[in-house]
Write an enzyme that holds these catalytic residues in place. Sequence first.
Site, PDB file in Angstrom:
ATOM      1  CB  SER A   1      68.122 -58.765  54.799  1.00  0.00           C
ATOM      2  OG  SER A   1      67.586 -57.548  54.309  1.00  0.00           O
TER       3      SER A   1
ATOM      4  CG  ASP B   1      69.030 -55.131  44.957  1.00  0.00           C
ATOM      5  OD1 ASP B   1      69.430 -54.022  44.559  1.00  0.00           O
ATOM      6  OD2 ASP B   1      69.380 -55.631  46.035  1.00  0.00           O
TER       7      ASP B   1
ATOM      8  NE  ARG C   1      72.202 -55.437  44.561  1.00  0.00           N
ATOM      9  CZ  ARG C   1      72.798 -56.019  45.574  1.00  0.00           C
ATOM     10  NH1 ARG C   1      74.105 -56.246  45.512  1.00  0.00           N
ATOM     11  NH2 ARG C   1      72.125 -56.381  46.645  1.00  0.00           N
TER      12      ARG C   1
ATOM     13  CG  ASP D   1      66.657 -66.254  51.252  1.00  0.00           C
ATOM     14  OD1 ASP D   1      66.288 -67.175  52.013  1.00  0.00           O
ATOM     15  OD2 ASP D   1      66.350 -65.069  51.438  1.00  0.00           O
TER      16      ASP D   1
END
Length: 408
Positions: free
Chosen positions: A176, A124, A95, A15
């Site tokens: 994922s 996110d 993050r 991705d």
Amino acid sequence: MTKDKIVLAYSGGLDTSIILKWLQTEKNYDVVCFTADLGQGDEVEEARVKALNTGAVAAYALDLREEFVRDYVFPMFRTSALYEGYYLLGTSIARPLIAKKMVEIAEKEGAVAVSHGATGKGNDQVRFEMTAYALKPDIVTVAPWRDWTFQGRADLEAFAREHGIPVPTTKKDPWSTDANLLHISYEGGILEDPWAEPPAHMFKLTVDPTEAPSEPEYVEVEFLNGDPVAINGEKLSPAALLAKANELGGKHGVGRLDLVENRFVGMKSRGVYETPGGTVLYHARRAVESLTLDREVLHQRDALSPKYAELVYNGFWFAPEREALQVYFDHVAQSVTGTARLKLYRGNVIVAGRKAPQSLYDKDLVSFEAGGDYNQHDAGAFIKLNALRMRVQARVKAKADAKEPAQV
């Protein structure tokens, strides 16, 4: 003509490799890639090389493990934060550090924008962009998943082949993952059915509790002024200590969580998490706190912890309210010095003992035997005073009931 630069948070997967090329061909940017080493292992350097081979004008791979644990994980641990009562915030807390470094690299490279691979449905995107705006208000953020016209995986793979990006030929795990020193998360694919049990082979950090050792293992965790500093008597750096806790907890199947949570963007999602070391340290901390924190301080801290967890989960790490709460939690944590003894056994963390040099626990005071400063006769007046308002209310109700007309 000189192109504008953009900094991309790059994982090396399909991705973000497609995003790299899309930013070049569709948005006309020179792309600077950045991969944060938060404990993923060899894939960090592999991602840096792949970024350059895919067309990045520069690629950074930064070892942030100590900074991550010292400046993000441990401050969060001081608050005893759990999102919705369960989640130890392993993805959420990573993050703000990644986004902070993106902004720093953007300033160093003279980039005008930052980008990420988060989808338009998840948390996110909020966490990355809120941090970027908090640290550099005029930065441009580009979110390809919200902007491009690809309709599905087939379109993405066709774009990848067109631009020479290798597409995996083996079947990918149908979920994922996101990994760092604190945890591994699993989402999507077959996990989108909340009734479906996660497949046994999915887990990476923890053994199946039913296959864990048949004998328990005792572990001692030492805290100093709010932070864990040693395991089994061995002084370790923050990152090394968390890694050791992961090893010990994982061996005994500790730290698995299957949760349907409420995303900030408004939908429910199902996440499966492995947080072995974090779970061990959470229970160790609570054990030491039970000795060292005043009752009202502990209860007040626990009342504020869910708000702090919500701020971290929603992406407000650099917001003034989170920073203000942190000052309070850090002050409270200063008295958390001591040692917890834990028994790890087949998915369980059992507190087996705790001690502290400035313990508020007074054996003479609490003993069933006579002695100490406590006079049991005082309890009667204490109870009557605390019951006074309830006694008044009961008398008023009794009078009102007596005046009610009889029912026909």
